[in-house]
Write a protein that holds these residues in place. Structure first.
Motif, short mmCIF file in Angstrom:
data_model
loop_
_atom_site.label_atom_id
_atom_site.label_comp_id
_atom_site.label_asym_id
_atom_site.label_seq_id
_atom_site.Cartn_x
_atom_site.Cartn_y
_atom_site.Cartn_z
N PHE A 219 -4.47 -66.84 4.52
CA PHE A 219 -4.72 -67.68 5.70
C PHE A 219 -4.03 -69.02 5.59
N TYR A 220 -4.22 -69.70 4.47
CA TYR A 220 -3.71 -71.08 4.37
C TYR A 220 -2.20 -71.15 4.16
N PHE A 221 -1.65 -70.16 3.47
CA PHE A 221 -0.20 -70.20 3.24
C PHE A 221 0.58 -69.40 4.28
N GLY A 222 -0.09 -68.46 4.94
CA GLY A 222 0.62 -67.64 5.92
C GLY A 222 0.38 -68.01 7.37
N ILE A 223 -0.85 -68.41 7.68
CA ILE A 223 -1.22 -68.63 9.08
C ILE A 223 -1.29 -70.11 9.46
N VAL A 224 -1.87 -70.92 8.61
CA VAL A 224 -2.04 -72.34 8.94
C VAL A 224 -0.70 -73.02 9.25
N PRO A 225 0.39 -72.77 8.49
CA PRO A 225 1.67 -73.38 8.87
C PRO A 225 2.13 -72.99 10.27
N ILE A 226 1.85 -71.74 10.67
CA ILE A 226 2.23 -71.31 12.03
C ILE A 226 1.42 -72.07 13.06
N LEU A 227 0.11 -72.21 12.79
CA LEU A 227 -0.75 -72.96 13.71
C LEU A 227 -0.33 -74.43 13.78
N ALA A 228 0.09 -74.98 12.65
CA ALA A 228 0.53 -76.37 12.61
C ALA A 228 1.80 -76.57 13.43
N GLU A 229 2.71 -75.60 13.34
CA GLU A 229 3.94 -75.69 14.14
C GLU A 229 3.62 -75.64 15.64
N ALA A 230 2.72 -74.70 15.99
CA ALA A 230 2.34 -74.59 17.40
C ALA A 230 1.66 -75.88 17.88
N GLY A 231 0.84 -76.46 17.02
CA GLY A 231 0.17 -77.71 17.38
C GLY A 231 1.14 -78.86 17.51
N ALA A 232 2.11 -78.93 16.60
CA ALA A 232 3.09 -80.03 16.63
C ALA A 232 3.88 -80.02 17.93
N ALA A 233 4.13 -78.82 18.47
CA ALA A 233 4.88 -78.72 19.73
C ALA A 233 4.11 -79.34 20.90
N HIS A 234 2.79 -79.49 20.72
CA HIS A 234 1.96 -80.08 21.77
C HIS A 234 1.37 -81.42 21.34
N GLY A 235 1.93 -82.01 20.29
CA GLY A 235 1.50 -83.33 19.87
C GLY A 235 0.26 -83.38 19.00
N VAL A 236 -0.14 -82.26 18.46
CA VAL A 236 -1.32 -82.22 17.57
C VAL A 236 -0.84 -82.41 16.13
N ALA A 237 -1.41 -83.40 15.44
CA ALA A 237 -0.97 -83.72 14.08
C ALA A 237 -1.38 -82.62 13.10
N PRO A 238 -0.52 -82.36 12.08
CA PRO A 238 -0.86 -81.35 11.07
C PRO A 238 -2.18 -81.63 10.36
N ILE A 239 -2.55 -82.91 10.18
CA ILE A 239 -3.78 -83.25 9.49
C ILE A 239 -5.00 -82.72 10.26
N GLU A 240 -4.90 -82.72 11.59
CA GLU A 240 -6.00 -82.20 12.40
C GLU A 240 -6.12 -80.68 12.24
N ILE A 241 -4.97 -80.02 12.18
CA ILE A 241 -4.97 -78.57 11.97
C ILE A 241 -5.57 -78.25 10.59
N ALA A 242 -5.21 -79.04 9.60
CA ALA A 242 -5.72 -78.81 8.25
C ALA A 242 -7.24 -78.95 8.20
N ARG A 243 -7.76 -79.97 8.85
CA ARG A 243 -9.22 -80.17 8.86
C ARG A 243 -9.91 -79.03 9.59
N ALA A 244 -9.35 -78.63 10.72
CA ALA A 244 -9.96 -77.55 11.50
C ALA A 244 -9.94 -76.23 10.73
N SER A 245 -8.96 -76.05 9.86
CA SER A 245 -8.85 -74.79 9.12
C SER A 245 -9.99 -74.58 8.13
N LEU A 246 -10.75 -75.65 7.83
CA LEU A 246 -11.86 -75.55 6.88
C LEU A 246 -13.13 -75.01 7.53
#
Length: 487
Positions: A406-433
């Motif tokens: 999940f964290y090495f395969g999926i979270v980076p994909i979600l972070a990229e999708a979020g970055a395209a809409h202005g969502v910071a990677p740190i927010e994605i990381a926190r939500a992943s917990l």
């Protein structure tokens, strides 16, 4: 096609074990083997399995020697004072017992290792649950959910993985999440209270009387002071021979909680099985070595948190030292290893069986296709809310996948999708917990087999009972994170 087959394989596994049509070990091996053939990659089954075994071998070794180490520490009496303190709080009240389960699991979870938490929690409270005839799946469900929330500690694994995957600082991820995680822990205690009330309603008012050797009903009202007698020796008499009697009120108590199997569900264990765990007269006690064992355990946990050496190496050395110092005679060492051999074999066997499941799921590409399908299904309108989307997706994905996947395969994909809409990677990381409360009951988590094995609970019963409560706890953490502006 791989996406569909992946979901069908997981569904088939869960249905078969919950309906008790197959044992978890058999299902973990045979179902992925069958689906590997169905996807046309049967020729590579051996490679996938060996890869999975190689990935999980250190975990299996860690569990093997951790079980021996903590088994020896329990034998020699290291945890007796802690257990007596918890039992003194619990007394004979089912509400206190279940809340005490959550409390003990949360405290021990500070070491960051789920297996350790479950070994200590079950060893301490299993005798009390048996004596009071409480539902054992309540114990496993509460312990797993509490440990799942605490598993988000920076040294617990998920936070470190998220930080590594997104090249962030673990402290920056974890510290702002503390209020939301604290709310999640409060939710676990609230859940424990509710489940305890249900158990109290089912069982009536109970007392444990060290002077009685039989079980008898009590008519009328039991005085509060009598109902709060301190349980000494985890349900054993002063000499460790005759189990303490159980006294029970009658008068129209509910026949039972609707979805909590009775104590010992899934296995017809003897009523007094395990009640001698804390026998104060047991021959394995080593009171003169108490402070040595305490110092050894503290040093072991400190080194584990500091990650000075790999965890399997630490437990291997710790088990060897514990056996050698506490039981210098080889005959006694063999006896201690043999006493814990059943748990070692069951848990290590399940880990290697799980390696087949994870190996096939990953090797065939099913898990990648499943994850990408889920991510691609997120509407563009939800792009600015990818933090919430990540939190929601983390609940099922961390249940059906390993944390590494999940964290090495999926979270980076979600972070990229979020970055395209202005969502910071740190927010994605926190939500992943968010999904960790449920993750700890996943069939892909080796520690859960320690929990259900030592508690003598069928994995299917644990799954049916725990999933809904753990998922609800994860949603509470997510809602708290949103309300606090963390996610």
């Amino acid at each position: 096609m791989l996406t569909i087959l992946g979901f069908v394989m997981i569904a088939a596994f869960l249905v078969l074990i919950m309906m008790k049509k197959m044992s978890p070990m058999a299902a973990l091996v045979l179902i992925p083997a069958l689906f590997c053939v169905l996807v046309g990659q049967g020729a590579h089954l051996g490679d996938y399995v060996l890869k999975g075994i190689g990935d999980l071998a250190p975990t299996a070794a860690m569990l093997m020697f951790a079980i021996i180490y903590f088994g020896v520490m329990i034998d020699v009496g290291l945890f007796d004072p802690i257990v007596r303190g918890i039992l003194k709080f619990c007394k004979a009240d089912p509400v206190r017992v279940v809340v005490g389960t959550a409390l003990l699991a949360a405290i021990v979870s500070l070491d960051g290792d789920g297996s350790t938490t479950f070994m200590i929690t079950v060893s301490a409270l299993y005798p009390l649950y048996k004596r009071l005839k409480m539902s054992l799946v309540v114990m496993t469900g509460v312990a797993a959910t509490a440990n799942g929330v605490m598993n988000t500690l920076p040294w617990g694994g998920p936070t470190a993985r998220a930080a590594t995957a997104l090249k962030l600082d673990a402290g920056d991820i974890f510290v702002p999440m503390i209020p939301a995680l604290a709310v999640g822990l409060v939710a676990v205690f609230a859940l424990a209270y509710v489940l305890g009330r249900r158990e109290r309603k089912r069982l009536g008012v109970l007392t444990l009387d060290d002077t009685l050797g039989d079980t008898r009903p009590v008519t009328g009202t039991v005085p509060e002071k009598e109902a709060e007698q301190v349980l000494v020796g985890a349900g054993t008499g002063a000499t460790g021979g005759t189990p303490a009697g159980t006294r029970r009120t009658t008068g129209g108590a509910d026949t039972g909680a609707d979805d909590a199997p009775a104590a010992g569900s899934g296995e017809q264990a003897d009523e007094d099985d395990g009640l001698q765990v804390l026998d104060p007269q047991r021959a394995t006690l080593r009171p003169k070595l108490y402070w040595f064992n305490a110092a050894l355990t503290l040093a072991l946990l400190t080194l584990l948190i500091m990650q000075t050496l790999p965890i399997p190496v630490l437990f291997l050395i710790g088990a060897a030292l514990a056996l050698t110092v506490n039981f210098p005679h080889m005959k006694d060492q063999k006896a201690r290893v043999a006493a814990h051999a059943e748990n070692v074999l069951n848990v290590s066997g399940m880990v290697f069986a799980a390696a087949v499941f994870t190996g096939v799921l990953t090797g065939t590409g099913m898990v990648e296709h499943m994850a990408r399908w889920l991510v691609s299904g997120v509407p563009d309108a939800l792009g600015p809310h990818m933090g919430i989307v990540t939190g929601v997706l983390s609940i099922p994905l961390t249940y059906f996948m390993s944390n590494d996947g999940f964290y090495f395969g999926i979270v980076p994909i979600l972070a990229e999708a979020g970055a395209a809409h202005g969502v910071a990677p740190i927010e994605i990381a926190r939500a992943s917990l968010v999904g960790q409360a449920l993750h700890m009951s996943s069939p892909l988590v080796p520690a859960v087999y320690v929990l259900v094995g030592m508690a003598k609970v069928e994995f299917g019963d644990h799954t049916k009972f725990t999933v809904k409560w753990a998922a609800l706890t994860s949603l509470v953490v997510l809602c708290a994170g949103v309300l606090f502006g963390i996610i």
